[in-house]
Motif scaffolding. Structure first.
Motif, short mmCIF file in Angstrom:
data_model
loop_
_atom_site.label_atom_id
_atom_site.label_comp_id
_atom_site.label_asym_id
_atom_site.label_seq_id
_atom_site.Cartn_x
_atom_site.Cartn_y
_atom_site.Cartn_z
N GLY A 190 0.84 -1.19 0.00
CA GLY A 190 0.00 0.00 0.00
C GLY A 190 0.87 1.24 0.00
N ASN A 191 0.52 2.22 0.85
CA ASN A 191 1.32 3.45 0.90
C ASN A 191 2.57 3.30 1.77
N GLY A 192 2.70 2.16 2.48
CA GLY A 192 3.89 1.88 3.26
C GLY A 192 4.00 2.65 4.56
N ALA A 250 3.13 -2.91 -3.61
CA ALA A 250 1.95 -3.75 -3.85
C ALA A 250 0.74 -2.87 -3.57
N PRO A 251 0.02 -2.41 -4.61
CA PRO A 251 -1.08 -1.47 -4.41
C PRO A 251 -2.14 -2.04 -3.47
N ALA A 252 -2.71 -1.16 -2.66
CA ALA A 252 -3.71 -1.59 -1.68
C ALA A 252 -4.91 -2.25 -2.35
N PHE A 253 -5.36 -1.70 -3.49
CA PHE A 253 -6.56 -2.27 -4.12
C PHE A 253 -6.30 -3.68 -4.63
N VAL A 254 -5.05 -3.95 -5.05
CA VAL A 254 -4.72 -5.30 -5.51
C VAL A 254 -4.73 -6.28 -4.34
N LEU A 255 -4.15 -5.86 -3.21
CA LEU A 255 -4.14 -6.72 -2.02
C LEU A 255 -5.56 -7.01 -1.56
N LEU A 267 -2.25 -4.01 5.55
CA LEU A 267 -2.30 -2.59 5.28
C LEU A 267 -2.45 -1.75 6.54
N GLY A 268 -2.87 -2.38 7.63
CA GLY A 268 -2.92 -1.71 8.92
C GLY A 268 -1.66 -2.05 9.71
N GLY A 269 -1.53 -1.47 10.89
CA GLY A 269 -0.34 -1.74 11.68
C GLY A 269 -0.51 -1.29 13.12
N GLN A 270 0.53 -1.52 13.89
CA GLN A 270 0.54 -1.17 15.31
C GLN A 270 1.88 -0.54 15.67
#
Length: 302
Positions: A190-192, A250-255, A267-270
């Motif tokens: 995604g946007n990283g 890896a684009p978010a929409f593809v994932l 795509l989320g995180g902590q």
């Protein structure tokens, strides 16, 4: 010390067995394939298929790590049921077995994950912070912890180990990343910008041994490096270590198209930090990501 492990044939469990065998402890591993336990965990490790097979031998500690891999396939309803059963249902069986035992262990180290918090965004997550979002991974970890905490009513000290992304030479998520990164096809997801709470396997084993022996340790502990990194920075660090570019996102929409709900886990995180471990006096051997990756991926392995 007599130690019973569930999930002992997994990445962390095998490393724990190696550590504790060298320390002279007696180990038993609950496994669906008990005949394979000795070859995977060590010749001196006994394998059992049911808790009742443990018998009347003394039991000093339990380490509960059993659980199907959460990110190896999309979360269909069937897969969610498998993930739930391998964690919550098995932990319920464990507590019910303990309720029937005359002699009880002093401590239960029970697995959990930083996914307990949900997608934390930019918020720094210490153990005192409640869940931020209520996605499936968070629900799974919350229920897992609540089930394990039932053992406290039996007088057992319960420690909840909220593990981050474990970096290891032979297994774990790093092993899955290496093929595309070695080909120069790696990059951010995604946007990283999402945070990645990582931990070197050596530190993971050391902190679990530390918590096992700390008589006043109880409740949740974030098992991750004091220096989480963003996904894009992780990709750059891994690329530098391998001597490869890491600019293929890896684009978010593809994932989301390929993985469905599971994509939210990537795509989320902590931005989790090990506040309670550091307050208890635990010292991490690896706090810098470049150093950790360099230790695991030495030139002969690259």
């Amino acid at each position: 010390m007599h130690i019973l492990l569930t999930g002992g044939t997994g990445l962390i469990g095998r490393a724990l067995c190696q550590r504790w065998l060298s320390d002279g402890h007696q180990l038993t591993v609950l496994s669906r394939r008990p005949s394979a336990v000795a070859s995977l965990c060590g010749r001196a490790v006994r394998g059992i298929e049911q808790f009742s097979e443990y018998g009347d031998e003394p039991l000093d500690a339990i380490v509960n790590l059993a659980g199907e891999p959460i990110a190896d396939r999309p979360w269909s309803n069937k897969r969610k049921a498998q993930l739930w059963g391998s964690r919550i249902t098995l932990t319920e069986q464990l507590v019910e077995w303990l309720e029937r035992r005359d002699q009880l262990p002093r401590v239960l180290l029970s697995g959990s994950a930083v996914g307990w918090y949900g997608d934390g965004g930019e918020r720094e997550l210490t153990e005192e912070v409640p869940p931020v979002t209520d996605d499936f991974a968070s629900q799974l970890c919350v229920a897992w912890e609540e089930t394990a905490q039932r053992a406290e009513a039996l007088g057992i000290r319960v420690v909840l180990v909220r593990t981050g992304l474990v970096l290891a030479r032979d297994g774990g998520f790093l092993k899955r990343l290496l093929p595309p990164f070695r080909l120069g096809l790696g990059g951010p997801l995604g946007n990283g910008r999402q945070w990645m709470p990582w931990v070197h396997l050596e530190d993971q084993i050391a902190l679990m041994d530390f918590l096992l022996r700390q008589e006043d340790a109880r409740g949740p502990y974030n098992a991750c490096s004091p220096q989480p990194v963003r996904n894009r920075d992780f990709a750059r660090s891994l690329g530098r270590t391998l001597g490869r570019p890491a600019v293929m996102p890896a684009p978010a929409f593809v994932l989301r198209l390929l993985l469905g709900e599971l994509a939210g886990l990537l795509l989320g995180g902590q931005r989790a930090v090990p506040s309670r471990l550091r307050a208890a006096g635990f010292t991490f051997a690896f706090t810098d990501l470049d150093t950790a990756l360099g230790d695991l991926l030495k030139p002969k392995d690259v």
